[in-house]
Motif scaffolding. Structure first.
Motif, PDB file in Angstrom:
ATOM      1  N   LYS A 205     -37.914  23.475 -11.019  1.00 15.25           N
ATOM      2  CA  LYS A 205     -39.356  23.732 -10.937  1.00 15.25           C
ATOM      3  C   LYS A 205     -39.709  25.188 -11.230  1.00 15.25           C
ATOM      4  O   LYS A 205     -40.873  25.499 -11.462  1.00 15.25           O
ATOM      5  CB  LYS A 205     -39.877  23.328  -9.563  1.00 15.25           C
ATOM      6  N   ALA A 206     -38.714  26.060 -11.220  1.00 19.21           N
ATOM      7  CA  ALA A 206     -38.978  27.463 -11.550  1.00 19.21           C
ATOM      8  C   ALA A 206     -39.173  27.669 -13.052  1.00 19.21           C
ATOM      9  O   ALA A 206     -39.672  28.711 -13.473  1.00 19.21           O
ATOM     10  CB  ALA A 206     -37.830  28.341 -11.051  1.00 19.21           C
ATOM     11  N   TYR A 207     -38.767  26.674 -13.858  1.00 21.70           N
ATOM     12  CA  TYR A 207     -38.795  26.840 -15.303  1.00 21.70           C
ATOM     13  C   TYR A 207     -39.561  25.756 -16.066  1.00 21.70           C
ATOM     14  O   TYR A 207     -40.037  26.023 -17.172  1.00 21.70           O
ATOM     15  CB  TYR A 207     -37.362  26.849 -15.861  1.00 21.70           C
ATOM     16  N   ASN A 208     -39.647  24.547 -15.510  1.00 21.13           N
ATOM     17  CA  ASN A 208     -40.033  23.436 -16.391  1.00 21.13           C
ATOM     18  C   ASN A 208     -41.458  23.499 -16.922  1.00 21.13           C
ATOM     19  O   ASN A 208     -41.745  22.984 -17.995  1.00 21.13           O
ATOM     20  CB  ASN A 208     -39.734  22.078 -15.752  1.00 21.13           C
ATOM     21  N   ARG A 209     -42.356  24.163 -16.221  1.00 21.03           N
ATOM     22  CA  ARG A 209     -43.723  24.261 -16.752  1.00 21.03           C
ATOM     23  C   ARG A 209     -43.782  25.184 -17.962  1.00 21.03           C
ATOM     24  O   ARG A 209     -44.438  24.883 -18.960  1.00 21.03           O
ATOM     25  CB  ARG A 209     -44.685  24.719 -15.659  1.00 21.03           C
ATOM     26  N   GLN A 210     -43.069  26.318 -17.863  1.00 24.02           N
ATOM     27  CA  GLN A 210     -43.032  27.226 -18.999  1.00 24.02           C
ATOM     28  C   GLN A 210     -42.338  26.579 -20.198  1.00 24.02           C
ATOM     29  O   GLN A 210     -42.771  26.730 -21.346  1.00 24.02           O
ATOM     30  CB  GLN A 210     -42.304  28.523 -18.630  1.00 24.02           C
ATOM     31  N   LEU A 211     -41.262  25.854 -19.924  1.00 25.21           N
ATOM     32  CA  LEU A 211     -40.536  25.197 -21.006  1.00 25.21           C
ATOM     33  C   LEU A 211     -41.364  24.068 -21.608  1.00 25.21           C
ATOM     34  O   LEU A 211     -41.313  23.824 -22.824  1.00 25.21           O
ATOM     35  CB  LEU A 211     -39.191  24.672 -20.502  1.00 25.21           C
ATOM     36  N   ARG A 212     -42.130  23.379 -20.768  1.00 19.57           N
ATOM     37  CA  ARG A 212     -43.059  22.355 -21.278  1.00 19.57           C
ATOM     38  C   ARG A 212     -44.010  22.969 -22.296  1.00 19.57           C
ATOM     39  O   ARG A 212     -44.259  22.393 -23.367  1.00 19.57           O
ATOM     40  CB  ARG A 212     -43.852  21.763 -20.114  1.00 19.57           C
ATOM     41  N   ASP A 213     -44.534  24.147 -21.981  1.00 14.31           N
ATOM     42  CA  ASP A 213     -45.489  24.789 -22.886  1.00 14.31           C
ATOM     43  C   ASP A 213     -44.820  25.257 -24.170  1.00 14.31           C
ATOM     44  O   ASP A 213     -45.443  25.257 -25.242  1.00 14.31           O
ATOM     45  CB  ASP A 213     -46.179  25.955 -22.174  1.00 14.31           C
ATOM     46  N   LEU A 214     -43.553  25.663 -24.077  1.00 16.76           N
ATOM     47  CA  LEU A 214     -42.819  26.023 -25.296  1.00 16.76           C
ATOM     48  C   LEU A 214     -42.662  24.813 -26.211  1.00 16.76           C
ATOM     49  O   LEU A 214     -42.738  24.931 -27.443  1.00 16.76           O
ATOM     50  CB  LEU A 214     -41.445  26.601 -24.941  1.00 16.76           C
ATOM     51  N   ILE A 215     -42.436  23.647 -25.613  1.00 14.05           N
ATOM     52  CA  ILE A 215     -42.344  22.414 -26.398  1.00 14.05           C
ATOM     53  C   ILE A 215     -43.706  22.079 -26.998  1.00 14.05           C
ATOM     54  O   ILE A 215     -43.824  21.746 -28.178  1.00 14.05           O
ATOM     55  CB  ILE A 215     -41.834  21.252 -25.521  1.00 14.05           C
ATOM     56  N   PHE A 216     -44.756  22.183 -26.186  1.00 10.79           N
ATOM     57  CA  PHE A 216     -46.108  21.826 -26.620  1.00 10.79           C
ATOM     58  C   PHE A 216     -46.557  22.664 -27.819  1.00 10.79           C
ATOM     59  O   PHE A 216     -47.213  22.168 -28.738  1.00 10.79           O
ATOM     60  CB  PHE A 216     -47.086  21.998 -25.458  1.00 10.79           C
ATOM     61  N   THR A 217     -46.187  23.937 -27.814  1.00 13.26           N
ATOM     62  CA  THR A 217     -46.605  24.819 -28.902  1.00 13.26           C
ATOM     63  C   THR A 217     -45.642  24.805 -30.089  1.00 13.26           C
ATOM     64  O   THR A 217     -45.877  25.488 -31.093  1.00 13.26           O
ATOM     65  CB  THR A 217     -46.745  26.271 -28.402  1.00 13.26           C
ATOM     66  N   GLY A 218     -44.556  24.046 -29.972  1.00 12.59           N
ATOM     67  CA  GLY A 218     -43.615  23.936 -31.076  1.00 12.59           C
ATOM     68  C   GLY A 218     -42.538  24.989 -31.117  1.00 12.59           C
ATOM     69  O   GLY A 218     -41.718  25.013 -32.038  1.00 12.59           O
ATOM     70  N   ARG A 219     -42.504  25.875 -30.113  1.00 14.08           N
ATOM     71  CA  ARG A 219     -41.465  26.905 -30.078  1.00 14.08           C
ATOM     72  C   ARG A 219     -40.114  26.328 -29.671  1.00 14.08           C
ATOM     73  O   ARG A 219     -39.073  26.846 -30.064  1.00 14.08           O
ATOM     74  CB  ARG A 219     -41.869  28.029 -29.115  1.00 14.08           C
ATOM     75  N   ALA A 220     -40.132  25.302 -28.860  1.00 16.31           N
ATOM     76  CA  ALA A 220     -38.897  24.660 -28.410  1.00 16.31           C
ATOM     77  C   ALA A 220     -38.899  23.197 -28.843  1.00 16.31           C
ATOM     78  O   ALA A 220     -39.927  22.527 -28.766  1.00 16.31           O
ATOM     79  CB  ALA A 220     -38.767  24.751 -26.888  1.00 16.31           C
ATOM     80  N   LYS A 221     -37.743  22.725 -29.304  1.00 15.05           N
ATOM     81  CA  LYS A 221     -37.608  21.321 -29.718  1.00 15.05           C
ATOM     82  C   LYS A 221     -36.284  20.760 -29.208  1.00 15.05           C
ATOM     83  O   LYS A 221     -35.345  20.539 -29.979  1.00 15.05           O
ATOM     84  CB  LYS A 221     -37.691  21.222 -31.239  1.00 15.05           C
TER      85      LYS A 221
END
Length: 224
Positions: free
Chosen positions: A171-187
């Motif tokens: 929970k310390a990371y998953n919201r930020q990582l979700r947003d990286l996926i949403f913006t296309g930075r992370a796949k």
């Protein structure tokens, strides 16, 4: 992937202290190791090296720009030192755990930890998210029955390395990582090899556990 492996891979790079422009070596190209490599790329690592011996996993590492190192063909430590001009990686990630084994299948719980000490530079950082347990009920290594390993602490101390370890607080990371996926930075979906119905889960687990070629990550869809 946001519930486990992506946050855990990211957490390992955090434990290692990775900063933009640094080099990093990751031991283990399973789902967590590949997510650590993906995280390191996102964070701006200059060189990302991934050590494993399964061709399908090493190909995935290469697909995101990492350098694949097959430790069944030559010394991974020597290759890391060669790629870093004899200095060693700035950071290292342990994504294997106590069931680490040599190419012949013999278990060595201390193997990746000692290789990381040799692979990482003086004053470098090591992150450990591979599972190590206090007791192993069926150890191949008698010492590890009590969760102990022969660790090259003298070299680690001499090199002034730091080691961060522990389970990931997702929970310390998953919201930020979700947003990286949403913006296309992370796949993180690049590791998915199969999408199957729930009735195929037992066979899928067997293939994955056996490290069968091409079975890198399975998504189960109960409605399929």
């Amino acid at each position: 992937m946001l519930a486990d492996i992506f946050p855990t891979g990211w957490h390992c790079t955090e434990l290692a202290g990775l900063c933009p422009g640094e080099s990093i070596v990751i031991y283990g190209a399973g789902p967590v190791g590949l997510m650590a490599a993906h995280s390191a790329m996102i964070k701006g690592a200059s060189i990302v090296m991934v050590v494993d011996r399964h061709p399908d996993r090493l190909r995935l590492a290469e697909s995101i720009g990492a350098i694949a190192i097959d430790d069944s063909k030559s010394s991974a430590v020597d290759r890391v030192m060669e790629l870093t001009h004899g200095v060693g990686a700035d950071r290292g990630c342990e994504c294997v755990g106590y069931q680490a084994h040599d190419p012949e299948g013999q278990e060595h719980p201390n193997m990746t930890m000692n290789d990381l000490v040799k692979s990482v530079k003086f004053t470098g950082g090591i992150g450990v998210v591979g599972v190590f347990v206090p007791q192993d009920p069926a150890p191949q290594d008698p010492l590890y029955k009590q969760g102990e390993i022969v660790f090259d602490y003298g070299l680690c101390w001499f090199k002034g390395q730091t080691i961060g370890t522990g389970q990931c607080n997702v929970k310390a990371y998953n919201r930020q990582l979700r947003d990286l996926i949403f913006t296309g930075r992370a796949k993180p979906s690049f590791i998915v090899s199969h999408e199957l119905g729930l009735d195929e889960a037992p066979a899928a687990y067997q293939h994955f556990d056996a490290r069968d070629d091409g079975w890198t990550k399975v998504i189960l869809k109960p409605a399929a």
